[in-house]
Write a protein that holds these residues in place. Structure first.
Motif, PDB file in Angstrom:
ATOM      1  N   HIS A 121      -1.113   7.969   0.526  1.00  0.00           N
ATOM      2  CA  HIS A 121      -1.771   9.133   0.011  1.00  0.00           C
ATOM      3  C   HIS A 121      -1.833  10.150   0.942  1.00  0.00           C
ATOM      4  N   ARG A 122      -1.199  11.613   0.672  1.00  0.00           N
ATOM      5  CA  ARG A 122      -1.845  12.595   1.603  1.00  0.00           C
ATOM      6  C   ARG A 122      -2.326  13.673   0.778  1.00  0.00           C
ATOM      7  N   TYR A 123      -3.366  14.088   1.530  1.00  0.00           N
ATOM      8  CA  TYR A 123      -4.410  15.160   0.690  1.00  0.00           C
ATOM      9  C   TYR A 123      -4.261  16.651   1.522  1.00  0.00           C
ATOM     10  N   LYS A 178       0.717  -1.343   0.072  1.00  0.00           N
ATOM     11  CA  LYS A 178       0.103  -0.008   0.163  1.00  0.00           C
ATOM     12  C   LYS A 178       0.785   1.180   0.106  1.00  0.00           C
TER      13      LYS A 178
END
Length: 97
Positions: free
Chosen positions: A94-96, A91
């Motif tokens: 993800h950073r938003y 995996k």
């Protein structure tokens, strides 16, 4: 078996198939067989009662060898498969903003 004689089965092995070019009785004496091994490189002697039996034995051994190799390769792939699957399933975070 006492009625079996040594034979050379000359041909080409490809997978489970054997293309036979010639079958001939091999020499009976160990010294002559040693000369054949020295001259021919990879030679196997098949002991059989007749040339037809020698061919049938060679064909059976080619098919059995092919199957054994196929099974060994399958086991090797199965042993490697779990590690490669783990690498693909890793995996990524993800950073938003």
């Amino acid at each position: 078996m006492p009625d079996e004689r040594p034979f050379f089965v000359i041909g080409q092995w490809s997978g489970p198939d054997l293309t036979v070019w010639q079958i001939q009785q091999a020499p009976d004496y160990p010294d002559e067989l040693d000369d054949a091994y020295d001259a021919g490189g990879g030679i196997e002697i098949i002991y059989a009662a007749s040339a037809e039996d020698a061919e049938a034995t060679a064909r059976r051994e080619a098919a059995e060898t092919h199957e054994r190799i196929r099974q060994d390769l399958k086991r090797q792939r199965e042993r490697r498969a779990p590690a490669s699957r783990r690498r693909r399933r890793r995996k990524v975070a993800h950073r938003y903003a």
